[in-house]
Scaffold this active site. Sequence first.
Site, PDB file in Angstrom:
ATOM      1  N   HIS A 134       0.853  -1.187   0.000  1.00 51.54           N
ATOM      2  CA  HIS A 134       0.000   0.000   0.000  1.00 51.54           C
ATOM      3  C   HIS A 134       0.887   1.234   0.000  1.00 51.54           C
ATOM      4  CE1 HIS A 134      -3.049   2.924   1.296  1.00 51.54           C
ATOM      5  NE2 HIS A 134      -3.934   2.067   0.852  1.00 51.54           N
TER       6      HIS A 134
ATOM      7  N   ASP B 224      -7.999  -4.655  -0.562  1.00 50.77           N
ATOM      8  CA  ASP B 224      -8.499  -5.088  -1.867  1.00 50.77           C
ATOM      9  C   ASP B 224      -8.287  -6.573  -2.119  1.00 50.77           C
ATOM     10  OD1 ASP B 224      -9.192  -2.389  -2.808  1.00 50.77           O
ATOM     11  OD2 ASP B 224      -7.034  -2.058  -2.750  1.00 50.77           O
TER      12      ASP B 224
END
Length: 436
Positions: A313, A371
């Site tokens: 991320h 995700d």
Amino acid sequence: MSASQKEGKLSTATISVDGKSAEMPVLSGTLGPDVIDIRKLPAQLGVFTFDPGYGETAACNSKITFIDGDKGVLLHRGYPIAQLDENASYEEVIYLLLNGELPNKVQYDTFTNTLTNHTLLHEQIRNFFNGFRRDAHPMAILCGTVGALSAFYPDANDIAIPANRDLAAMRLIAKIPTIAAWAYKYTQGEAFIYPRNDLNYAENFLSMMFARMSEPYKVNPVLARAMNRILILHADHEQNASTSTVRLAGSTGANPFACIAAGIAALWGPAHGGANEAVLKMLARIGKKENIPAFIAQVKDKNSGVKLMGFGHRVYKNFDPRAKIMQQTCHEVLTELGIKDDPLLDLAVELEKIALSDDYFVQRKLYPNVDFYSGIILKAMGIPTSMFTVLFAVARTTGWVSQWKEMIEEPGQRISRPRQLYIGAPQRDYVPLAKR
């Protein structure tokens, strides 16, 4: 925000350029690293700072969301995301982000009643939908329709009036699930389903997505709970690309519907809002567990161009706190729907196991993010991949609106105007066409 102090003295940073120096104040927030206030740097030293993408720059003050990427911490108004996701309704989180505190019972009932009263769309918007092609992407329909809302609700466009800001905020948050669900129904050629006053936010979205005119629809409580979690987990995430877009547009005084449409457009970019869809495509490309080692080898090969989607991320350098909740929710949904030995889930679990034990990924701190599992959940619930980013936008509208309101109400708020480092041609004279 306050000036940082060390041993009772105000902290400053000394910046020197070409033999000249200036003292810049160091500011401290409630949590997180201090920042250097460089607003007087051009006046004192004649230079600007250079930070492409604003990766190391605090562009605003905010009381809404705090992220500690190194420790894997996500707080909304001080509350850990895990506590909110486990205990709160999405409506409570909406109230919290907008107002700064969790509501009491009276406030909650009043707020949810007001929210419910704004879920319906102007009837002429049905005609507006007819202007889109049936094969239009739902994000295109969502972006266009939200941007057009100011034409249907012009009474609150004067944002200098606090009551108008509150009204616009409620309208946007209440109506966007209806617009999103209708965008899906329109692309399927199905009749629009109106919102119901007896359902909560998550339940209403599922009802408008999957109910049909020909038969009654009962919302599955497990799926409603999963949707509630997904909405909370995506409600806000500090100053990301789409939120910064909303703030930048809002700084001009643009109406809030246009600002949120700008945020939706930014979210549509695959580097921002399309990661969970990319995870599904990656798992489908891998195919089966036996292919994972070869896939991992390709990921490690810089020349292959193959990326490990759903890991790592931009902010989190530790485990994404939202990912663990998504993993649990994924198992709950698959169990409820009777999906056993799901090949995608089996692949995801095995891929996660290998990646977390492989020194290559551990050293680079590439941990699963939110995700990684959300795409599997949405697919199991019957939501097509074209609607994944739309659902993201539905959830994030609460954060966008909260950030927009905070910015507008900031004392001394002015239009945003980033600078640049010009690297083009120096000044030169025009040459007539005949002499070129």
